[in-house]
Write a protein that holds these residues in place. Structure first.
Motif, PDB file in Angstrom:
ATOM      1  N   ARG A  53       1.122  -0.654   0.722  1.00  0.00           N
ATOM      2  CA  ARG A  53       0.094   0.076  -0.035  1.00  0.00           C
ATOM      3  C   ARG A  53       0.703   1.232   0.065  1.00  0.00           C
ATOM      4  O   ARG A  53       1.727   1.414   0.998  1.00  0.00           O
ATOM      5  CB  ARG A  53      -1.217  -0.428   1.085  1.00  0.00           C
ATOM      6  CG  ARG A  53      -1.910   1.035   1.309  1.00  0.00           C
ATOM      7  CD  ARG A  53      -3.327   0.791   2.543  1.00  0.00           C
ATOM      8  NE  ARG A  53      -3.706   1.967   2.870  1.00  0.00           N
ATOM      9  CZ  ARG A  53      -4.132   2.212   3.491  1.00  0.00           C
ATOM     10  NH1 ARG A  53      -4.263   1.895   4.711  1.00  0.00           N
ATOM     11  NH2 ARG A  53      -5.422   3.488   3.475  1.00  0.00           N
ATOM     12  N   CYS A  54       0.295   2.307  -0.940  1.00  0.00           N
ATOM     13  CA  CYS A  54       1.314   3.281  -1.157  1.00  0.00           C
ATOM     14  C   CYS A  54       1.316   4.092   0.272  1.00  0.00           C
ATOM     15  O   CYS A  54      -0.079   4.501   0.807  1.00  0.00           O
ATOM     16  CB  CYS A  54       1.013   4.155  -2.121  1.00  0.00           C
ATOM     17  SG  CYS A  54       1.948   5.860  -2.356  1.00  0.00           S
ATOM     18  N   HIS A  60      -3.552  -0.063  -3.626  1.00  0.00           N
ATOM     19  CA  HIS A  60      -2.178  -0.979  -2.947  1.00  0.00           C
ATOM     20  C   HIS A  60      -2.031  -1.656  -4.794  1.00  0.00           C
ATOM     21  O   HIS A  60      -2.706  -1.301  -6.059  1.00  0.00           O
ATOM     22  CB  HIS A  60      -3.281  -1.666  -2.704  1.00  0.00           C
ATOM     23  CG  HIS A  60      -4.309  -1.884  -1.768  1.00  0.00           C
ATOM     24  ND1 HIS A  60      -4.900  -0.944  -1.088  1.00  0.00           N
ATOM     25  CD2 HIS A  60      -3.349  -2.582  -0.607  1.00  0.00           C
ATOM     26  CE1 HIS A  60      -5.031  -1.515   0.042  1.00  0.00           C
ATOM     27  NE2 HIS A  60      -4.521  -2.203   0.578  1.00  0.00           N
ATOM     28  N   ALA A  63       4.107  -5.478  -4.778  1.00  0.00           N
ATOM     29  CA  ALA A  63       5.605  -5.183  -4.674  1.00  0.00           C
ATOM     30  C   ALA A  63       6.662  -4.742  -5.885  1.00  0.00           C
ATOM     31  O   ALA A  63       7.518  -3.757  -5.223  1.00  0.00           O
ATOM     32  CB  ALA A  63       5.669  -5.975  -3.639  1.00  0.00           C
ATOM     33  N   ALA A  66       6.381  -0.843  -6.815  1.00  0.00           N
ATOM     34  CA  ALA A  66       6.848   0.149  -5.584  1.00  0.00           C
ATOM     35  C   ALA A  66       7.423   0.288  -6.070  1.00  0.00           C
ATOM     36  O   ALA A  66       8.691  -0.284  -6.154  1.00  0.00           O
ATOM     37  CB  ALA A  66       6.226  -0.847  -4.559  1.00  0.00           C
ATOM     38  N   VAL A  74       6.890   2.399   1.059  1.00  0.00           N
ATOM     39  CA  VAL A  74       7.037   2.183  -0.074  1.00  0.00           C
ATOM     40  C   VAL A  74       5.487   3.247  -0.984  1.00  0.00           C
ATOM     41  O   VAL A  74       4.587   3.184  -0.275  1.00  0.00           O
ATOM     42  CB  VAL A  74       6.207   0.984  -0.960  1.00  0.00           C
ATOM     43  CG1 VAL A  74       7.709   0.027  -0.533  1.00  0.00           C
ATOM     44  CG2 VAL A  74       4.915   0.383  -0.124  1.00  0.00           C
ATOM     45  N   TYR A  75       6.415   2.710  -2.246  1.00  0.00           N
ATOM     46  CA  TYR A  75       5.100   4.705  -2.356  1.00  0.00           C
ATOM     47  C   TYR A  75       4.734   4.041  -3.637  1.00  0.00           C
ATOM     48  O   TYR A  75       5.831   3.497  -4.765  1.00  0.00           O
ATOM     49  CB  TYR A  75       5.983   6.106  -2.320  1.00  0.00           C
ATOM     50  CG  TYR A  75       6.013   6.649  -1.009  1.00  0.00           C
ATOM     51  CD1 TYR A  75       4.582   6.975  -0.446  1.00  0.00           C
ATOM     52  CD2 TYR A  75       7.296   6.316  -0.791  1.00  0.00           C
ATOM     53  CE1 TYR A  75       5.421   8.094   0.809  1.00  0.00           C
ATOM     54  CE2 TYR A  75       7.355   6.550   0.162  1.00  0.00           C
ATOM     55  CZ  TYR A  75       6.620   7.379   1.436  1.00  0.00           C
ATOM     56  OH  TYR A  75       6.698   8.151   2.498  1.00  0.00           O
ATOM     57  N   CYS A  76       3.637   5.154  -4.638  1.00  0.00           N
ATOM     58  CA  CYS A  76       3.182   4.284  -6.277  1.00  0.00           C
ATOM     59  C   CYS A  76       4.175   4.683  -6.658  1.00  0.00           C
ATOM     60  O   CYS A  76       3.712   4.532  -7.844  1.00  0.00           O
ATOM     61  CB  CYS A  76       1.715   4.245  -5.941  1.00  0.00           C
ATOM     62  SG  CYS A  76       0.559   6.009  -5.536  1.00  0.00           S
ATOM     63  N   ARG A  81       6.315   9.214  -3.581  1.00  0.00           N
ATOM     64  CA  ARG A  81       8.072   9.354  -2.707  1.00  0.00           C
ATOM     65  C   ARG A  81       8.223  10.950  -1.983  1.00  0.00           C
ATOM     66  O   ARG A  81       8.978  11.104  -0.727  1.00  0.00           O
ATOM     67  CB  ARG A  81       9.038   8.610  -3.037  1.00  0.00           C
ATOM     68  CG  ARG A  81      10.049   8.366  -2.269  1.00  0.00           C
ATOM     69  CD  ARG A  81      10.983   7.531  -2.604  1.00  0.00           C
ATOM     70  NE  ARG A  81      11.658   8.387  -3.489  1.00  0.00           N
ATOM     71  CZ  ARG A  81      13.189   7.650  -5.201  1.00  0.00           C
ATOM     72  NH1 ARG A  81      12.736   6.545  -4.327  1.00  0.00           N
ATOM     73  NH2 ARG A  81      13.010   8.404  -5.443  1.00  0.00           N
TER      74      ARG A  81
END
Length: 88
Positions: A53-54, A60, A63, A66, A74-76, A81
């Motif tokens: 999940r971001c 979602h 991985a 990500a 973690v970010y999308c 980020r």
């Protein structure tokens, strides 16, 4: 005389309808045969992937797609980020 014309038109219509039905049945039979002869291949979808999940928007995503951030978050996207790392 007009009854003969009506009968002839009706006969032609029925003949065309039955001809089309026969062709459809033949095509369906060919398709079933081809499907039965086709070897079972690989599944059309891949194996399940771990989802994360971001930390910024909550999206979602897999991985593998990500982008890692500080502290194991973690970010999308790179923009999220940067927004997550920005103070405030």
């Amino acid at each position: 005389m007009k009854y003969l014309l009506v009968l002839a038109v009706l006969w032609v219509a029925i003949w065309l309808w039955r001809k089309n039905r026969r062709e459809e049945m033949r095509d369906a039979q060919r398709e079933r045969t081809a499907r039965a002869q086709r070897p079972p291949g690989a599944p059309s979808v891949g194996p399940p992937q771990a989802m994360v999940r971001c930390a910024h928007c909550g999206l979602h995503l897999p991985a593998t797609d990500a982008i890692a951030g500080p502290g194991g978050t973690v970010y999308c996207s790179v923009a999220h980020r940067q927004a997550g790392a920005a103070p405030g």
